[in-house]
Design an enzyme around this catalytic site. Structure first.
Site, PDB file in Angstrom:
ATOM      1  N   ASP A   1       0.861  -1.420  -0.173  1.00 52.61           N
ATOM      2  CA  ASP A   1      -0.425  -0.043  -0.098  1.00 52.61           C
ATOM      3  C   ASP A   1       0.992   1.078   0.012  1.00 52.61           C
ATOM      4  O   ASP A   1       0.506   2.552   0.175  1.00 52.61           O
ATOM      5  CB  ASP A   1      -1.282  -0.111   1.205  1.00 52.61           C
ATOM      6  CG  ASP A   1      -0.233   0.016   2.140  1.00 52.61           C
ATOM      7  OD1 ASP A   1       1.104   0.376   2.199  1.00 52.61           O
ATOM      8  OD2 ASP A   1      -1.100  -0.062   3.522  1.00 52.61           O
TER       9      ASP A   1
ATOM     10  N   LYS B   1      -1.119  -9.539   3.078  1.00 49.40           N
ATOM     11  CA  LYS B   1      -0.672  -8.477   4.501  1.00 49.40           C
ATOM     12  C   LYS B   1      -1.512  -7.829   5.474  1.00 49.40           C
ATOM     13  O   LYS B   1      -1.750  -7.031   4.559  1.00 49.40           O
ATOM     14  CB  LYS B   1       1.205  -7.836   4.209  1.00 49.40           C
ATOM     15  CG  LYS B   1       1.915  -7.426   5.326  1.00 49.40           C
ATOM     16  CD  LYS B   1       3.261  -6.616   5.011  1.00 49.40           C
ATOM     17  CE  LYS B   1       3.746  -6.069   3.753  1.00 49.40           C
ATOM     18  NZ  LYS B   1       2.535  -4.438   4.604  1.00 49.40           N
TER      19      LYS B   1
ATOM     20  N   GLU C   1      -1.320  -4.990   8.756  1.00 50.34           N
ATOM     21  CA  GLU C   1      -0.320  -4.651   9.958  1.00 50.34           C
ATOM     22  C   GLU C   1      -0.809  -4.678  11.081  1.00 50.34           C
ATOM     23  O   GLU C   1      -2.382  -5.004  11.533  1.00 50.34           O
ATOM     24  CB  GLU C   1      -0.680  -2.992   9.666  1.00 50.34           C
ATOM     25  CG  GLU C   1       0.335  -2.588   8.948  1.00 50.34           C
ATOM     26  CD  GLU C   1       0.490  -1.029   8.078  1.00 50.34           C
ATOM     27  OE1 GLU C   1       0.428  -0.281   8.996  1.00 50.34           O
ATOM     28  OE2 GLU C   1       0.758  -0.836   7.258  1.00 50.34           O
TER      29      GLU C   1
ATOM     30  N   GLU D   1       9.428  -3.891  10.248  1.00 54.13           N
ATOM     31  CA  GLU D   1       9.838  -2.873   9.724  1.00 54.13           C
ATOM     32  C   GLU D   1      10.476  -1.870  11.155  1.00 54.13           C
ATOM     33  O   GLU D   1       9.722  -1.657  11.999  1.00 54.13           O
ATOM     34  CB  GLU D   1       8.732  -1.979   8.753  1.00 54.13           C
ATOM     35  CG  GLU D   1       8.944  -1.119   8.457  1.00 54.13           C
ATOM     36  CD  GLU D   1       8.299  -0.265   7.546  1.00 54.13           C
ATOM     37  OE1 GLU D   1       8.137   1.133   7.388  1.00 54.13           O
ATOM     38  OE2 GLU D   1       6.717  -1.018   7.452  1.00 54.13           O
TER      39      GLU D   1
END
Length: 264
Positions: free
Chosen positions: A45, A113, A115, A181
């Site tokens: 994204d 994926k 978050e 990340e």
């Protein structure tokens, strides 16, 4: 070659072979990336920032992600194709399944994926039990940038222990892959050693099981300041194809990320 699978990625982790990943948003770049030997292509994204021109990933819609995933899927035959679940597309188990189904059925993704935090294990478990391969994104969560107040390093101090607990919880819930990340390199190393599923780092040091970068960052074409954990491979390679191959080789041979890319 046959399509890269989650089983192959696990074998690569067990063998100590680095996994290479890049983002892509269209068929042409997807073809070049795959031809360079990248195992995992992520339709991120991040397209909201580098492709659409927004200042965050928040405006990206599920329709946007389906469109770009479908385009990328036409340019790849071998790499594992992961699609990001955009902001507010997985607020409940039922919504998450519906969103994942669109990305896989309409977009051609082989994995989605999310978050996540430790409180979201039920959503991951719900998807995994219904045959949806899940990549759990931990550490800095760009979709929460307004809550965080900016793009900041995560996982310092006690928060690092919480990240490792979250990773173990995601593995237990059925996640097949983790993206870590912008976390301290020591935490990333411990996290990678703590789980049996592969951990792909971005801004998390060389000791993760693999690396991912935003394509436009590693080609040096992202407007504005490039993240410190990235590198302009195009500048030294001279062509896009050569830059992609240098990136793959640098990750495989543990030359990237180097000490100069360490941020925490």
């Amino acid at each position: 070659m046959s399509r890269v699978t989650v089983s192959r990625l696990r074998r690569m982790k067990q063998a100590g072979e680095k996994i290479v990943s890049l983002t892509a948003y269209d068929a042409s770049f997807a073809w070049l990336i795959e031809d360079a030997g990248v195992e995992v292509i992520l339709v991120g994204d991040s397209l909201g920032m580098v492709f659409q021109g927004w200042d965050s990933t928040i405006p990206v819609t599920l329709d946007d992600m389906v469109y770009h995933t479908r385009a990328v899927s036409r340019g790849t035959r071998e790499s594992l194709l992961i699609a990001d679940m955009p902001f507010a597309s997985y607020g409940s188990t039922e919504q998450a399944l519906a969103s994942a189904a669109r990305l896989m059925q309409e977009g051609g993704a082989q994995m989605v994926k999310l978050e996540v935090t430790g409180e979201m294990t039920e959503i991951v478990r719900f998807l995994a039990q219904r045959g949806v391969p899940v990549c759990a994104h931990l550490g800095l969560l760009p979709q929460t940038v307004h809550k965080l107040g900016g793009y900041k390093v995560q996982g310092r101090g006690e928060a690092g222990e919480a990240l490792i607990r979250d990773a173990l919880a995601m593995e237990a819930a059925g996640a097949d892959l983790i993206v870590a990340e912008l976390i301290p390199v020591e935490v990333a190393k411990r996290l990678s050693e703590s789980v049996s599923i592969p951990v792909i780092g971005i801004g998390a040091g060389v000791d993760c099981d693999g690396q991912v970068l935003v394509l436009y960052d590693m080609l040096g074409i992202t407007p504005g300041k490039r993240p410190r954990f990235s590198k302009d491979f195009l500048q030294e390679a001279g062509s896009v194809s050569a830059a992609l191959r240098v990136y793959v080789e640098s990750v495989k041979e543990r030359r990237f990320p180097g000490p100069e890319h360490r941020i925490a």
